[in-house]
Design an enzyme around this catalytic site. Structure first.
Site, mmCIF file in Angstrom:
data_model
loop_
_atom_site.group_PDB
_atom_site.id
_atom_site.type_symbol
_atom_site.label_atom_id
_atom_site.label_comp_id
_atom_site.label_asym_id
_atom_site.label_seq_id
_atom_site.Cartn_x
_atom_site.Cartn_y
_atom_site.Cartn_z
ATOM 1 N N GLU A 76 -5.042 -4.154 5.090
ATOM 2 C CA GLU A 76 -4.916 -3.330 5.968
ATOM 3 C C GLU A 76 -3.681 -2.590 6.202
ATOM 4 O OE1 GLU A 76 -5.207 -4.288 10.624
ATOM 5 O OE2 GLU A 76 -3.844 -5.193 10.082
ATOM 6 N N ASP A 77 -2.912 -3.145 4.556
ATOM 7 C CA ASP A 77 -1.279 -3.042 5.262
ATOM 8 C C ASP A 77 -1.418 -2.419 3.041
ATOM 9 O OD1 ASP A 77 -0.401 -3.777 6.558
ATOM 10 O OD2 ASP A 77 -0.439 -5.787 5.726
#
Ligand code: MN
Length: 475
Positions: A76-77
């Site tokens: 996600e990051d």
């Protein structure tokens, strides 16, 4: 702040002889992926991943789960994708990371968000409970670093923790996680109440600590004199949030709370538990109704321990809990204690989820209206539970105020429909009576009856019974 060295240290202690290479690789992968990223607190991002993994290792979760804890924010990051996780760490870790990521994304606000959040949690739980356990470990560190977050967001996260994550941890028997989350969220959600409890407890705790120390010394002497081996005697302090809740139940009177501090005696085996209890009772007489044997009759969530409250030499009461080391770990880590590295995959491949979980999954599938859904969940997930018995001695868990009809429908839809009466502890009891923990319930049926009485809808309290009665009436 947990460092890589500390993680390695706990791995060596908690996983002797295991090959921890997958965790080491996951650490290097994650620190490369998060390189240069900071959290709002100013810390390097990798410390969040480390803290999550540390909590999982502390609970002795299987090593793939610990590795997934390190990797949980990577897709996600960072620039790395789910495929990168799959290619480097295989399908199981990939599935866990994907499950955790899915839980974290929300489209809605307010009630819709709350409902969606709960639905996602149950869905994930039905697939692999380890996803929820990683999510809880992730949330625990987010709560510890909540100061770094914007003010409005802070309140929302703390509220979510109190309303969703802590009850789920509770339901999974993870009491240590539950009370940590509650105590971290409490000052953000109820700042005034938090200050109030703190001011009440501060002085009491000082005197209580001294008192329990005295009891501890006397108990040590008692056990040594009688030649009983014990492993540890410790004082356990009640968590701030549970003191607050008890205060609300006890008319806000701090003097009515007897178990601010309890004495916990850890012994080798079950036989020792009972002999220690006997010795304690010989020395100090127990309070009526406060002796509880959760070893012979464990709570359905697995909790086992002996509890007693005794009048001590000082004209005061002390709560004493006696259990084995295994029971203690089980009580602190709950369902996580079943997924030890030696039994890898038990949670992941569990064929028979606990009945309450199956029921919650059913609710989430069948009730599409979010307001209705939340109403149901609130009774079934969050209400205080009682434990009653079938005539054969099986333990059934029901919410407080449940009736014989709730019990009947819990056992089987037909038993509910055919119910014409009930015996509670061998006595005929009205269907409207409320059950208490420890009751033995026998349902009297008439096989020729097919349909429930519509009035029963006003009697039952569980959503399971309500749903079943409604669908039968429709037929
Ligand atoms: Mn995270």
């Amino acid at each position: 702040m947990k460092t890589f060295e500390e993680l390695k240290k706990i791995l060596v202690i908690n996983y002797p002889d295991a090959d921890i290479n997958v965790v080491i690789r996951a650490f290097h992968f994650a620190s490369e992926a998060h390189k240069g990223q900071k959290r709002r607190t100013g810390e390097d991002y990798i410390y969040h991943a480390l803290a999550t993994a540390y909590t999982l290792a502390q609970m002795k979760m299987d090593l793939n789960t610990v590795a997934a804890g390190l990797l949980h924010d990577v897709p996600e990051d960072t620039d790395f994708s789910f495929d990168d996780i799959k290619n480097n760490f295989g399908n199981e870790i990939y599935t866990l990371v994907k499950g955790v990521t899915k839980l974290g994304t929300f489209k809605y606000r307010g009630l819709e968000r709350y409902a969606e959040n709960l639905r996602k949690m149950f869905l994930a739980m039905s697939k692999d409970l380890r996803v929820i356990i990683i999510k809880l470990a992730d949330r625990l560190h987010n709560m510890r670093t909540l100061k770094g977050v914007r003010k409005e967001k802070r309140l929302r996260i703390a509220q979510e923790t109190l309303e969703i994550y802590a009850p789920i941890a509770n339901r999974l028997g993870m009491f240590r996680m539950k009370s940590q989350l509650e105590d971290l969220a409490f000052p953000y959600v109820y700042p005034k109440e938090y200050d109030w409890v703190q001011s009440l407890v501060r002085d009491r705790l000082k005197t209580e600590t001294k008192y329990i120390e005295k009891i501890k010394k006397l108990t040590q002497k008692l056990l040594t004199k009688n030649d009983v081996q014990y492993i540890q005697i410790k004082g356990r302090i009640k968590s701030v949030y549970s003191i607050y809740q008890k205060l609300l139940r006890k008319g806000k009177d701090i003097n009515k709370i007897y178990d601010l501090i309890a004495l916990r005696i850890l012994v080798e085996d079950v036989a020792d538990c009972y002999s220690v209890m006997g010795m304690v009772h010989k020395r100090w007489s127990p309070l009526k109704g406060r002796v509880k044997d959760f070893i012979a009759q464990p709570k359905p969530n697995g909790y086992q321990s002996l509890h007693t409250s005794v009048f001590t030499d000082f004209g005061k009461v002390a709560e004493i809990q006696i259990r084995t080391i295994e029971m203690d770990e089980e009580a602190e880590y709950g369902i996580a204690a079943h997924s030890r590295y030696k039994e890898v995959g038990i949670l992941g491949k569990k064929k028979n989820p606990p009945r309450w979980l199956k029921h919650l999954i059913d609710i989430q599938k069948t009730i599409t209206d979010n307001t209705e859904f939340i109403k149901h969940i609130k009774t079934d997930l969050f209400l205080n539970q009682i434990f009653v018995f079938t005539p054969k001695g099986d333990v059934i868990e029901l919410p407080e105020n449940a009736t014989p009809l709730d019990f009947a429908y819990y056992i089987h839809t037909d038993i509910g429909n055919q119910c014409i009466g009930a015996k509670v502890n061998d006595q005929i009891a009205p269907l409207t009576s409320t059950l208490k923990s420890g009751d033995v319930i026998e349902i009297l049926t008439n096989k020729s009856r097919k349909y429930p009485n519509p009035d029963w809808l006003n009697i039952v309290v569980t959503s399971m019974a309500k749903t079943k009665i409604r669908s039968q009436i429709k037929k």
